[in-house]
Design an enzyme around this catalytic site. Structure first.
Site, PDB file in Angstrom:
ATOM      1  N   HIS A  36       0.823  -1.214   0.000  1.00  0.00           N
ATOM      2  CA  HIS A  36       0.000   0.000   0.000  1.00  0.00           C
ATOM      3  C   HIS A  36       0.859   1.267   0.000  1.00  0.00           C
ATOM      4  CE1 HIS A  36      -3.634  -2.348   0.657  1.00  0.00           C
ATOM      5  NE2 HIS A  36      -4.337  -1.233   0.547  1.00  0.00           N
ATOM      6  N   LYS A  97     -10.019  -8.579   7.726  1.00  0.00           N
ATOM      7  CA  LYS A  97     -10.701  -8.990   8.951  1.00  0.00           C
ATOM      8  C   LYS A  97     -10.655  -7.874   9.971  1.00  0.00           C
ATOM      9  CE  LYS A  97      -6.753 -11.388  11.100  1.00  0.00           C
ATOM     10  NZ  LYS A  97      -6.542 -10.846  12.436  1.00  0.00           N
TER      11      LYS A  97
END
Lengths: 175, 279
Positions: A36, A97
């Protein structure tokens, strides 16, 4: 239960409501923390980000004859700020998650995107839904590199929808 | 003195790290099965089903249980009547190296806090050593995931905060962690000692058998109370709500300074991968 095929459209996003089971078929991309930090600095990505799905995962090494190793989700909150520039470029679905920040949720709704979760620790199960994996960018990151995955009926649940619902807050654990 | 060949230590560690990453302990599987029958909502049940199905696929399909194959933690006990030639820590690390490379396990260790360069073989292991009586070497070996470790903490309470203070701290920690550490959890708690001792006690607690309980009456009651109160929080499997937030609570304690009440909480995810070996 909703079946989705990639790429994801705005109409697909509008149909997703919190808590619903979603089965994704098509192409999704992997990226974690380090990928990222690089993706957000790229002028041109080596894959089409508009309508795309990013899965937060760092798989185990694959065995000969396998499509991929264990491939369960990692905690999404670490990508909260880093996800914003990608959503602004058209990223539609993030899979991981755990709960994320209010700021993230606000940005997500603004950009007409959704956040899905899969069962953490179910790396072998998720692996069985992935038919092919190909390296796309950042080979030097190893397990954290960006991979293109071909998935079939990849099972997820809608955690945040664009209507402001949150699976973690709507459950029965409000304080 | 009993002579031990360190090659055997390497072999034991290698076999152990591979075994635990592919096979979930049956006592843990039984607890998850029981938890599933206790859940009323479809979503919570469905997540527990995934976890159960996952361990079947891992075992039969030769795929690790979880992509986070962890940092290796070894509780090493060396008998005072054992002798060996060489570096036992290097022998353990060699076992980690071979196990993670040959077992197709993810290498998750980086050398430096800021350059984040991977060591490429999952070494070094984190090894805690104890000298014990006898002529054996015992090792408790775990593959500890990062997600649950990130939600763990040490807090220095004051003595008068007492048992209620400890309870509140544990409940707040588990509640605030939500789905991030992959519940249902095994909660290891260390009370007493000092800063680092409490953390080590908590780590040792997560290695305990799932069906054992403290031999101290007060601590045993605290384990039971916390088990019930954590499950009443309703965090549920993966944080989506439900009756199963923890599968076990284990508390270890130790004497401490008159001014202190250190409390460490080490959170273990449902994929509790550890074993015990002896040489």
């Amino acid at each position: 239960m909703i079946r989705l095929n990639t790429p994801i459209t705005d109409k697909d996003i509008r149909n997703l409501k919190v808590g619903e089971k979603v089965l994704i078929t098509g192409t999704i991309y992997t990226a974690r923390d380090q990928a990222h930090t690089r993706l957000i600095k790229e002028e041109n990505l080596e894959f089409e980000i508009a309508g795309s799905v990013i899965y937060y995962v760092g798989p185990t090494p694959k065995r000969e004859g396998y499509a991929i190793g264990a491939s369960g989700p990692t905690s999404s909150y670490r990508m909260d700020k880093l996800a914003v520039p990608l959503m602004e470029k058209g990223l539609k679905i993030m899979i991981g998650k755990g709960d994320r920040s209010e700021e993230f949720r606000h940005e997500m709704i603004k950009n007409n995107a959704v956040y899905l979760i899969t069962t953490g620790g179910a790396g072998a199960l998720m692996s069985s839904k992935i038919k092919k994996s190909t390296l796309v960018m950042y080979e030097d990151l190893g397990a954290e590199a960006v991979y293109k995955l071909e998935v079939e009926d990849f099972p997820c649940f809608v955690a945040y929808d664009i209507y402001g619902n949150n699976i973690f807050k709507d459950s029965n654990h409000e304080k | 003195m009993r002579q031990i060949n360190l090659v055997d230590i390497t072999k034991l560690v290698k076999e152990a790290v591979i075994k635990i990453n592919y096979n979930l302990d049956q006592s843990l599987v039984s607890l998850i099965q029981k938890a599933k029958t206790n859940e009323t909502r479809d979503l919570s049940k469905s997540i527990l089903s995934d976890i159960l199905e996952n361990q079947e696929i891992a075992k039969e399909g030769n795929i690790p249980l979880c992509q986070d194959t962890g940092v290796v933690v070894v509780l090493l006990e060396v008998g005072n009547n054992v002798t060996y030639e060489g570096d036992i820590y290097e022998a353990i690390n060699e076992g980690v190296r071979q196990g993670y490379l040959e077992g197709y396990l993810r290498k998750s260790m980086v050398t430096h806090p800021f350059n984040r360069v991977n060591t490429l073989d999952n070494t070094p292991a984190i090894i805690h050593t104890k000298i014990i009586q006898g002529d054996k070497i015992k090792m408790k070996i775990a593959a500890k995931g990062g997600g649950s470790e990130n939600m763990s903490k040490v807090t220095m309470l004051t003595p008068t905060e007492g048992i209620e203070g400890v309870k509140q701290l544990v409940l707040d920690t588990i509640f605030n962690a939500g789905g991030k550490p992959c519940p249902p959890l095994i909660v290891g708690i260390g009370i007493g000692g000092n800063l680092e001792k409490s953390a080590q006690l908590a780590k040792e607690a997560i290695f305990r058998d799932l069906d054992d309980c403290s031999d101290d009456k007060t601590i045993k009651k605290l384990e039971e109370d916390l088990y019930n109160e954590i499950n009443a929080l309703g965090v549920g499997p993966m944080g989506v709500g439900g009756n199963t937030t923890c599968l076990a609570v284990k508390i270890n304690y130790y004497p401490m300074h008159i001014a202190s009440l250190p409390v460490a909480i080490n959170i273990q995810c449902h994929s509790a991968r550890h074993t015990e070996v002896e040489l």
